[in-house]
Design a protein around this motif. Structure first.
Motif, PDB file in Angstrom:
ATOM      1  N   PHE A 254       0.843  -1.185   0.000  1.00  0.00           N
ATOM      2  CA  PHE A 254       0.000   0.000   0.000  1.00  0.00           C
ATOM      3  C   PHE A 254       0.883   1.243   0.000  1.00  0.00           C
ATOM      4  O   PHE A 254       1.998   1.232   0.520  1.00  0.00           O
ATOM      5  CB  PHE A 254      -0.892   0.031   1.243  1.00  0.00           C
ATOM      6  CG  PHE A 254      -1.915  -1.061   1.291  1.00  0.00           C
ATOM      7  CD1 PHE A 254      -3.148  -0.915   0.683  1.00  0.00           C
ATOM      8  CD2 PHE A 254      -1.650  -2.250   1.965  1.00  0.00           C
ATOM      9  CE1 PHE A 254      -4.094  -1.923   0.740  1.00  0.00           C
ATOM     10  CE2 PHE A 254      -2.586  -3.262   2.025  1.00  0.00           C
ATOM     11  CZ  PHE A 254      -3.812  -3.095   1.406  1.00  0.00           C
ATOM     12  N   SER A 255       0.347   2.324  -0.545  1.00  0.00           N
ATOM     13  CA  SER A 255       1.042   3.598  -0.423  1.00  0.00           C
ATOM     14  C   SER A 255       0.943   4.058   1.031  1.00  0.00           C
ATOM     15  O   SER A 255       0.002   3.686   1.744  1.00  0.00           O
ATOM     16  CB  SER A 255       0.397   4.646  -1.340  1.00  0.00           C
ATOM     17  OG  SER A 255      -0.924   4.928  -0.932  1.00  0.00           O
ATOM     18  N   PRO A 256       1.893   4.856   1.523  1.00  0.00           N
ATOM     19  CA  PRO A 256       1.847   5.302   2.917  1.00  0.00           C
ATOM     20  C   PRO A 256       0.551   6.028   3.280  1.00  0.00           C
ATOM     21  O   PRO A 256       0.015   5.831   4.363  1.00  0.00           O
ATOM     22  CB  PRO A 256       3.068   6.243   3.018  1.00  0.00           C
ATOM     23  CG  PRO A 256       4.005   5.749   1.978  1.00  0.00           C
ATOM     24  CD  PRO A 256       3.142   5.280   0.851  1.00  0.00           C
ATOM     25  N   SER A 257       0.042   6.869   2.363  1.00  0.00           N
ATOM     26  CA  SER A 257      -1.191   7.585   2.671  1.00  0.00           C
ATOM     27  C   SER A 257      -2.375   6.633   2.768  1.00  0.00           C
ATOM     28  O   SER A 257      -3.231   6.781   3.643  1.00  0.00           O
ATOM     29  CB  SER A 257      -1.457   8.656   1.606  1.00  0.00           C
ATOM     30  OG  SER A 257      -1.526   8.075   0.318  1.00  0.00           O
ATOM     31  N   ARG A 258      -2.419   5.639   1.874  1.00  0.00           N
ATOM     32  CA  ARG A 258      -3.513   4.665   1.963  1.00  0.00           C
ATOM     33  C   ARG A 258      -3.365   3.806   3.209  1.00  0.00           C
ATOM     34  O   ARG A 258      -4.361   3.451   3.845  1.00  0.00           O
ATOM     35  CB  ARG A 258      -3.547   3.795   0.715  1.00  0.00           C
ATOM     36  CG  ARG A 258      -4.500   2.615   0.813  1.00  0.00           C
ATOM     37  CD  ARG A 258      -4.995   2.155  -0.530  1.00  0.00           C
ATOM     38  NE  ARG A 258      -5.934   3.102  -1.107  1.00  0.00           N
ATOM     39  CZ  ARG A 258      -6.562   2.895  -2.262  1.00  0.00           C
ATOM     40  NH1 ARG A 258      -6.330   1.801  -2.950  1.00  0.00           N
ATOM     41  NH2 ARG A 258      -7.404   3.790  -2.731  1.00  0.00           N
ATOM     42  N   MET A 259      -2.144   3.445   3.562  1.00  0.00           N
ATOM     43  CA  MET A 259      -1.927   2.684   4.784  1.00  0.00           C
ATOM     44  C   MET A 259      -2.428   3.450   5.997  1.00  0.00           C
ATOM     45  O   MET A 259      -3.106   2.901   6.883  1.00  0.00           O
ATOM     46  CB  MET A 259      -0.433   2.366   4.939  1.00  0.00           C
ATOM     47  CG  MET A 259      -0.092   1.613   6.212  1.00  0.00           C
ATOM     48  SD  MET A 259      -0.709  -0.078   6.204  1.00  0.00           S
ATOM     49  CE  MET A 259       0.487  -0.830   5.106  1.00  0.00           C
ATOM     50  N   HIS A 260      -2.108   4.760   6.040  1.00  0.00           N
ATOM     51  CA  HIS A 260      -2.571   5.585   7.151  1.00  0.00           C
ATOM     52  C   HIS A 260      -4.089   5.645   7.185  1.00  0.00           C
ATOM     53  O   HIS A 260      -4.715   5.575   8.255  1.00  0.00           O
ATOM     54  CB  HIS A 260      -1.981   6.992   7.014  1.00  0.00           C
ATOM     55  CG  HIS A 260      -2.397   7.931   8.106  1.00  0.00           C
ATOM     56  ND1 HIS A 260      -1.920   7.842   9.397  1.00  0.00           N
ATOM     57  CD2 HIS A 260      -3.262   8.984   8.100  1.00  0.00           C
ATOM     58  CE1 HIS A 260      -2.462   8.781  10.138  1.00  0.00           C
ATOM     59  NE2 HIS A 260      -3.285   9.491   9.377  1.00  0.00           N
ATOM     60  N   SER A 261      -4.709   5.760   6.011  1.00  0.00           N
ATOM     61  CA  SER A 261      -6.169   5.801   5.934  1.00  0.00           C
ATOM     62  C   SER A 261      -6.790   4.495   6.412  1.00  0.00           C
ATOM     63  O   SER A 261      -7.795   4.491   7.139  1.00  0.00           O
ATOM     64  CB  SER A 261      -6.596   6.096   4.494  1.00  0.00           C
ATOM     65  OG  SER A 261      -7.999   6.044   4.364  1.00  0.00           O
ATOM     66  N   LEU A 262      -6.179   3.361   6.032  1.00  0.00           N
ATOM     67  CA  LEU A 262      -6.697   2.066   6.459  1.00  0.00           C
ATOM     68  C   LEU A 262      -6.556   1.877   7.966  1.00  0.00           C
ATOM     69  O   LEU A 262      -7.467   1.343   8.617  1.00  0.00           O
ATOM     70  CB  LEU A 262      -5.961   0.947   5.726  1.00  0.00           C
ATOM     71  CG  LEU A 262      -6.343   0.724   4.269  1.00  0.00           C
ATOM     72  CD1 LEU A 262      -5.435  -0.328   3.646  1.00  0.00           C
ATOM     73  CD2 LEU A 262      -7.788   0.306   4.159  1.00  0.00           C
ATOM     74  N   MET A 263      -5.432   2.299   8.508  1.00  0.00           N
ATOM     75  CA  MET A 263      -5.251   2.195   9.952  1.00  0.00           C
ATOM     76  C   MET A 263      -6.308   3.002  10.692  1.00  0.00           C
ATOM     77  O   MET A 263      -6.886   2.551  11.686  1.00  0.00           O
ATOM     78  CB  MET A 263      -3.841   2.693  10.339  1.00  0.00           C
ATOM     79  CG  MET A 263      -2.721   1.775   9.904  1.00  0.00           C
ATOM     80  SD  MET A 263      -2.797   0.188  10.770  1.00  0.00           S
ATOM     81  CE  MET A 263      -1.386  -0.632  10.042  1.00  0.00           C
ATOM     82  N   ARG A 264      -6.570   4.208  10.201  1.00  0.00           N
ATOM     83  CA  ARG A 264      -7.585   5.055  10.829  1.00  0.00           C
ATOM     84  C   ARG A 264      -8.980   4.432  10.699  1.00  0.00           C
ATOM     85  O   ARG A 264      -9.766   4.429  11.647  1.00  0.00           O
ATOM     86  CB  ARG A 264      -7.558   6.446  10.186  1.00  0.00           C
ATOM     87  CG  ARG A 264      -8.499   7.442  10.856  1.00  0.00           C
ATOM     88  CD  ARG A 264      -8.303   8.837  10.305  1.00  0.00           C
ATOM     89  NE  ARG A 264      -8.579   8.889   8.879  1.00  0.00           N
ATOM     90  CZ  ARG A 264      -7.671   9.083   7.939  1.00  0.00           C
ATOM     91  NH1 ARG A 264      -6.395   9.211   8.272  1.00  0.00           N
ATOM     92  NH2 ARG A 264      -8.003   9.123   6.654  1.00  0.00           N
ATOM     93  N   THR A 265      -9.273   3.856   9.522  1.00  0.00           N
ATOM     94  CA  THR A 265     -10.587   3.260   9.286  1.00  0.00           C
ATOM     95  C   THR A 265     -10.815   2.042  10.169  1.00  0.00           C
ATOM     96  O   THR A 265     -11.868   1.903  10.806  1.00  0.00           O
ATOM     97  CB  THR A 265     -10.730   2.860   7.811  1.00  0.00           C
ATOM     98  OG1 THR A 265     -10.588   4.019   6.985  1.00  0.00           O
ATOM     99  CG2 THR A 265     -12.079   2.225   7.552  1.00  0.00           C
TER     100      THR A 265
END
Length: 243
Positions: A143-154
């Motif tokens: 995953f891209s870092p921004s998508r990874m961060h979004s998934l962690m938050r979700t």
């Protein structure tokens, strides 16, 4: 080597103009660039030649920006599916319980208890489904870092919703049991199961926050992170000795 550092510094300044290029993303790209340069130098190229070849293979700022847009556009499909299933399940549970309540077959307090506990359990299962999709995706691509961060938050939001719904539902059930049976808790099979689910949810949230605070791992160290995703914090001693 000093010449290479200057070239890398200039390259970073250029790539920083791309949208969505955060510091973690740049660090990741730089590591990849340096690995390519090292391989080319070992093959016999000079550092400037190797650097130019590696940059060409990686792509310019425009190409990188385009890739960022592809990676970050929209919501990850499993998140959409899980959200849709959760909303559908909530509506179905609500309709079913409203029908039973209107028919006089259940009280409002008991119906609320059943609705919240069932929705909390369902959300927990959906979080587990997201974890399976996450592991499956990373077996093939990252995953891209921004998508990874979004998934962690979700997933953390889903986890908080699951534990909140389950906890409130259990409390309502305790109030109903006191009114109907004269006791709050009797440690029967259903109550033990509910307690086990609450403990699992708490372990997941703890492991989730703990995993988010650790540095990014290589593919050889990812099994530890995957197991934390499922809340298996007690497997850490075994994973530590995994080759």
């Amino acid at each position: 080597m000093d010449n290479l550092e200057k070239l890398v510094a200039e390259w970073r300044k250029t790539v920083m103009t791309a949208p969505n290029a955060g510091r973690e993303t740049l660090d990741e790209l730089e590591n990849h660039l340096r690995e390519n340069v090292g391989q080319l130098v070992r093959s016999g190229m000079t550092e400037p030649e190797a650097f130019q070849r590696a940059v060409t293979q990686l792509g310019g700022a425009g190409a990188i920006a385009l890739e960022f847009q592809k990676l970050d556009q929209g919501t990850w499909l499993p998140v959409k599916l899980v959200t849709g299933l959760g909303v559908t399940a909530a509506l179905a549970f609500a309709i079913l319980l409203i029908a039973r309540f209107d028919a006089g077959r259940t009280s409002f307090l008991l119906a609320s208890h059943v609705f919240l506990v069932t929705l909390g359990y369902t959300t927990t299962l959906l979080v587990g489904a997201l974890g399976i999709c996450f592991v499956g995706q990373r077996c093939f691509s990252d995953f891209s870092p921004s998508r990874m961060h979004s998934l962690m938050r979700t997933t953390f939001t889903f986890g908080c919703a699951a534990v909140s719904l389950t906890a409130v539902g259990i409390i309502l059930g305790m109030i109903w049991a006191k009114a109907e049976w004269g006791r709050y808790w009797a440690w029967d099979a259903k109550e033990i199961g509910a307690f086990a689910v609450i403990v699992w949810q708490a372990c997941f949230l703890f492991a989730h926050r703990f995993a988010c605070g650790t540095p990014r791992r290589s593919r050889y160290e990812r099994p530890r992170q995957y197991r934390r995703w499922f809340g298996l914090v007690w497997s850490e001693p075994v994973i530590r000795w995994t080759p």
